[in-house]
Write a protein that holds these residues in place. Structure first.
Motif, mmCIF file in Angstrom:
data_model
loop_
_atom_site.group_PDB
_atom_site.id
_atom_site.type_symbol
_atom_site.label_atom_id
_atom_site.label_comp_id
_atom_site.label_asym_id
_atom_site.label_seq_id
_atom_site.Cartn_x
_atom_site.Cartn_y
_atom_site.Cartn_z
ATOM 1 N N TRP A 136 -4.574 -4.853 10.289
ATOM 2 C CA TRP A 136 -4.859 -4.647 8.961
ATOM 3 C C TRP A 136 -4.781 -3.041 8.571
ATOM 4 O O TRP A 136 -4.124 -2.558 7.673
ATOM 5 C CB TRP A 136 -5.568 -5.410 8.288
ATOM 6 C CG TRP A 136 -5.757 -5.495 6.814
ATOM 7 C CD1 TRP A 136 -4.948 -6.636 6.075
ATOM 8 C CD2 TRP A 136 -6.240 -4.865 5.772
ATOM 9 N NE1 TRP A 136 -5.112 -6.340 4.754
ATOM 10 C CE2 TRP A 136 -6.034 -4.992 4.576
ATOM 11 C CE3 TRP A 136 -7.281 -3.539 5.952
ATOM 12 C CZ2 TRP A 136 -6.594 -4.595 3.437
ATOM 13 C CZ3 TRP A 136 -7.708 -2.861 4.743
ATOM 14 C CH2 TRP A 136 -7.444 -3.571 3.635
ATOM 15 N N THR A 137 -6.027 -2.508 9.212
ATOM 16 C CA THR A 137 -6.331 -1.223 8.819
ATOM 17 C C THR A 137 -5.315 -0.060 9.140
ATOM 18 O O THR A 137 -5.162 0.757 8.638
ATOM 19 C CB THR A 137 -7.748 -0.835 9.338
ATOM 20 O OG1 THR A 137 -8.715 -1.777 8.858
ATOM 21 C CG2 THR A 137 -8.297 0.472 8.870
ATOM 22 N N TRP A 197 -11.096 -6.053 13.035
ATOM 23 C CA TRP A 197 -12.192 -6.913 12.912
ATOM 24 C C TRP A 197 -11.701 -8.536 13.053
ATOM 25 O O TRP A 197 -10.563 -8.800 12.772
ATOM 26 C CB TRP A 197 -12.902 -6.877 11.546
ATOM 27 C CG TRP A 197 -12.039 -7.587 10.410
ATOM 28 C CD1 TRP A 197 -12.357 -8.904 9.887
ATOM 29 C CD2 TRP A 197 -11.314 -7.122 9.641
ATOM 30 N NE1 TRP A 197 -11.318 -9.130 8.932
ATOM 31 C CE2 TRP A 197 -10.935 -7.993 8.643
ATOM 32 C CE3 TRP A 197 -10.686 -5.458 9.578
ATOM 33 C CZ2 TRP A 197 -9.830 -7.752 7.675
ATOM 34 C CZ3 TRP A 197 -9.701 -5.525 8.382
ATOM 35 C CH2 TRP A 197 -9.383 -6.643 7.685
ATOM 36 N N ARG A 236 0.877 -1.110 -0.005
ATOM 37 C CA ARG A 236 0.016 0.069 0.148
ATOM 38 C C ARG A 236 0.714 1.250 -0.078
ATOM 39 O O ARG A 236 0.455 2.294 -0.653
ATOM 40 C CB ARG A 236 -0.955 -0.020 1.199
ATOM 41 C CG ARG A 236 -2.031 -1.022 1.211
ATOM 42 C CD ARG A 236 -3.334 -0.438 0.068
ATOM 43 N NE ARG A 236 -4.223 -1.465 -0.004
ATOM 44 C CZ ARG A 236 -4.509 -2.206 -0.771
ATOM 45 N NH1 ARG A 236 -3.551 -2.897 -1.508
ATOM 46 N NH2 ARG A 236 -5.573 -3.120 -0.601
ATOM 47 N N LEU A 257 -0.278 7.248 -6.173
ATOM 48 C CA LEU A 257 -1.310 7.860 -6.460
ATOM 49 C C LEU A 257 -0.976 9.460 -5.708
ATOM 50 O O LEU A 257 -1.826 10.289 -6.357
ATOM 51 C CB LEU A 257 -2.119 7.473 -5.135
ATOM 52 C CG LEU A 257 -3.994 7.620 -5.228
ATOM 53 C CD1 LEU A 257 -4.276 7.012 -6.641
ATOM 54 C CD2 LEU A 257 -4.499 6.636 -4.187
ATOM 55 N N GLU A 258 0.089 9.491 -5.063
ATOM 56 C CA GLU A 258 0.450 11.005 -4.601
ATOM 57 C C GLU A 258 1.402 11.777 -5.641
ATOM 58 O O GLU A 258 1.738 12.824 -5.571
ATOM 59 C CB GLU A 258 1.079 10.826 -3.222
ATOM 60 C CG GLU A 258 0.551 10.412 -2.040
ATOM 61 C CD GLU A 258 -0.271 11.673 -1.427
ATOM 62 O OE1 GLU A 258 -0.314 12.748 -2.074
ATOM 63 O OE2 GLU A 258 -1.136 11.357 -0.587
ATOM 64 N N SER A 269 -0.581 5.010 3.803
ATOM 65 C CA SER A 269 -1.038 6.384 3.205
ATOM 66 C C SER A 269 -0.269 7.591 3.571
ATOM 67 O O SER A 269 0.123 8.452 2.949
ATOM 68 C CB SER A 269 -2.698 6.351 3.310
ATOM 69 O OG SER A 269 -3.080 7.495 2.947
ATOM 70 N N GLN A 284 1.779 1.869 -3.790
ATOM 71 C CA GLN A 284 0.706 2.307 -4.630
ATOM 72 C C GLN A 284 0.326 3.668 -4.078
ATOM 73 O O GLN A 284 -0.079 4.460 -5.013
ATOM 74 C CB GLN A 284 -0.561 1.220 -4.217
ATOM 75 C CG GLN A 284 -0.530 -0.095 -4.797
ATOM 76 C CD GLN A 284 -1.628 -0.975 -4.564
ATOM 77 O OE1 GLN A 284 -1.897 -1.094 -3.391
ATOM 78 N NE2 GLN A 284 -1.925 -1.811 -5.200
ATOM 79 N N SER A 285 0.316 4.003 -2.770
ATOM 80 C CA SER A 285 0.023 5.495 -2.362
ATOM 81 C C SER A 285 0.949 6.496 -2.987
ATOM 82 O O SER A 285 0.409 7.470 -3.203
ATOM 83 C CB SER A 285 -0.085 5.660 -0.747
ATOM 84 O OG SER A 285 -1.167 4.629 -0.368
ATOM 85 N N TYR A 308 -8.956 0.327 14.490
ATOM 86 C CA TYR A 308 -10.051 -0.549 13.855
ATOM 87 C C TYR A 308 -9.683 -1.798 13.520
ATOM 88 O O TYR A 308 -8.626 -1.902 12.927
ATOM 89 C CB TYR A 308 -10.508 0.120 12.763
ATOM 90 C CG TYR A 308 -11.689 -0.634 12.029
ATOM 91 C CD1 TYR A 308 -12.899 -1.081 12.792
ATOM 92 C CD2 TYR A 308 -11.360 -1.345 10.982
ATOM 93 C CE1 TYR A 308 -13.760 -2.085 12.128
ATOM 94 C CE2 TYR A 308 -12.491 -2.142 10.365
ATOM 95 C CZ TYR A 308 -13.572 -2.470 10.954
ATOM 96 O OH TYR A 308 -14.553 -3.463 10.339
ATOM 97 N N VAL A 365 -2.554 0.118 6.459
ATOM 98 C CA VAL A 365 -3.217 0.671 5.213
ATOM 99 C C VAL A 365 -3.246 2.281 5.540
ATOM 100 O O VAL A 365 -2.722 2.760 4.638
ATOM 101 C CB VAL A 365 -4.553 -0.130 4.580
ATOM 102 C CG1 VAL A 365 -5.063 1.167 3.936
ATOM 103 C CG2 VAL A 365 -4.404 -1.107 4.237
#
Lengths: 410, 64
Positions: A293-294, A323, A16, A23-24, A301, A19-20, A321, A297
């Motif tokens: 996990w979150t 789950w 990530r 994206l930036e 970013s 990829q970020s 967060y 991510v």
């Protein structure tokens, strides 16, 4: 002018970040270094759908060769990082020449804490795809499964074992294992969930030794009891993969220590992401490390932003967060729960088939929430954590959402 | 213009997308994602793509 960002770690945090960065608008070279040969894959399904066989391994790929090529992300897989020369901006690798970097991102994750009761065929941990394949192969042979440790991984694997038709026993030294996370009253509900789904729970008793061999283990407990099992899973937590940083001079203390912008405290062009990163969370006023996990991510970013905007870096202050899927419960945890916090419970697992526990330390402010099988409550809590809503107001809102005429579940 | 697409069968209601871009995503009563908008103007691509990529089951994608 061209710069190189090297990302060490090919799991979710590393992928990530790459990829970020694109994206930036980052135009420099990006290299992802991975210790494993496998293409980057996602880990949460390893204790659930991949272990049960409900999903194909191909479904958990995070980055295919084509996607990497398209985004101009170079993959250097099968080479573990062995050290960093911070002053010389060099990353040392196993069986590969060192890499130069302008920015380095440490995202090497964490490893399962190894079994202190011996390591031999049939005694498993669960963290990597390889671990998952080996455990699944043994589970398919049948026979009982003993799970040592009732944390998220152990509890999820136990539930998966039941869906495969196995006799499952979960052992944990704490009388109410999930009290570690939720407090005793809420933690108790999770023990009941497992027992209602045919899992034998032995709580409040430690493990003395694992005797015997694959197919016929005897797990000897501190209370003198013995549990027979064909396969044993040891799920007693994880340790950050930071030993390779020992010679780097970077500050390492149960993870690489970072500032509020996720930069190494002693090297501003070195960043950290995910399970291995201990950063300064300004809203909590503490250095924390999160294995969710979150978090990986969101931190990816933030780090991508900070690499591409060195003059206006962003503090990283996420709301936690996580789950977990266990039997027919979708468990979601927002913010901070347990600890010294009191809770109010809305809904009843038996009566409504769903519930939410709101946590507060002062009776006013929402500190965190645990939500089971209740999407609207999850949303209200996730929005609530970022807002000024008080715990009483949120409780009233959720009670209105709760069905007025409960249908008898179970 | 880039478009956001949802796989409603994959969605598990984690709500990461809603937290990431509350003006594009919501959940229905069953916890399945609802797209509030599908067209993504170029200046918003980065933010909406990040929100889509925060989905734990890859149920969302922003495509050209």
């Amino acid at each position: 002018m061209n710069t190189t960002t090297v990302i060490v770690g090919s799991s979710i945090g590393g992928v990530r970040t790459a990829q970020s960065l694109r994206l930036e608008g980052y135009e420099g070279d990006i290299v992802i270094v991975g210790a494993e040969r496998a293409l980057p894959y996602d880990k949460p399904p390893l204790s659930k759908s991949i272990l049960s066989g409900n999903a194909e391994e191909s479904s958990i790929l995070l980055l295919t060769r084509e996607q990497a090529e398209e985004a101009k992300i170079q993959l250097l897989l099968g080479h573990a990082a062995t050290g960093i020369d911070v002053a010389g901006s060099l990353l040392y690798l196993q069986d590969h020449e060192p890499l130069n970097f302008d920015n380095l991102v440490i995202a090497t994750g964490a490893s399962a804490r190894p079994s202190p009761w011996g390591q031999r065929p049939g005694i498993h941990v669960l963290r990597s795809l390889d671990d998952c394949r080996k455990l699944r192969a043994d589970l398919l042979k049948g026979g009982g499964l003993a799970v040592i440790g009732a944390g998220f991984i152990g509890a999820e694997a136990a539930a998966t074992g039941r869906t495969l038709g196995l006799e499952v026993t979960v052992i944990d030294p704490l009388p109410i294992p999930m009290s570690r996370i939720f407090n005793a009253e809420i933690g108790q509900l999770f023990g009941e969930l497992h027992r209602n789904n045919g899992v034998t729970t032995i709580f409040g008793t430690g493990v003395e030794a694992i005797e015997g061999e694959q197919g016929s283990f005897s797990v000897r407990l501190t209370n003198g009891q013995t549990v027979q099992a064909a396969t044993v899973l040891v799920g007693i937590g994880a340790v950050p993969n930071d030993a390779w940083l020992d010679s780097s001079g970077l500050l390492v203390d149960n993870g690489v220590v970072l500032d509020e912008f996720c930069r190494a405290v002693d090297a501003p062009n070195v960043y950290g992401v995910g399970d291995v990163a201990r950063w300064r969370h300004q809203k909590h006023g503490a250095d924390i490390r999160i294995e969710h996990w979150t978090n990986a991510v969101e931190q990816a970013s933030c780090v991508a932003h900070n690499i591409t905007h060195p003059d206006s870096p962003r503090e990283y202050t996420p709301v936690e967060y996580v789950w977990s899927d266990q039997h027919d419960w979708k468990i979601q945890v927002v913010g901070r729960v347990g600890g010294n916090a009191d809770h109010v419970l809305i809904g009843d697992p038996e009566l409504h088939g769903k519930f939410a526990a709101l946590y507060t330390t002062d009776g006013v402010e929402l500190y965190g929430a645990a939500i089971v099988n209740w999407p609207k409550a999850l949303l209200a809590c996730r929005h609530g954590m970022g807002s000024e809503i008080g715990v009483q107001e949120l409780r009233d809102k959720l009670e209105l959402l709760l069905e007025p005429q409960p249908t008898a579940a179970l | 213009m880039p478009t956001v697409k949802a796989d409603l069968h994959a969605c598990q209601g984690y709500a990461n997308c809603v937290v990431g871009a509350t003006d594009y995503f919501d959940l229905d009563d069953d916890g399945i994602v609802v797209l509030l908008k599908t067209k993504v103007p170029e200046p918003e691509r980065s933010r909406v793509t990040e929100a889509a990529r925060s989905c734990p089951v890859s149920a969302l994608v922003v495509e050209d």
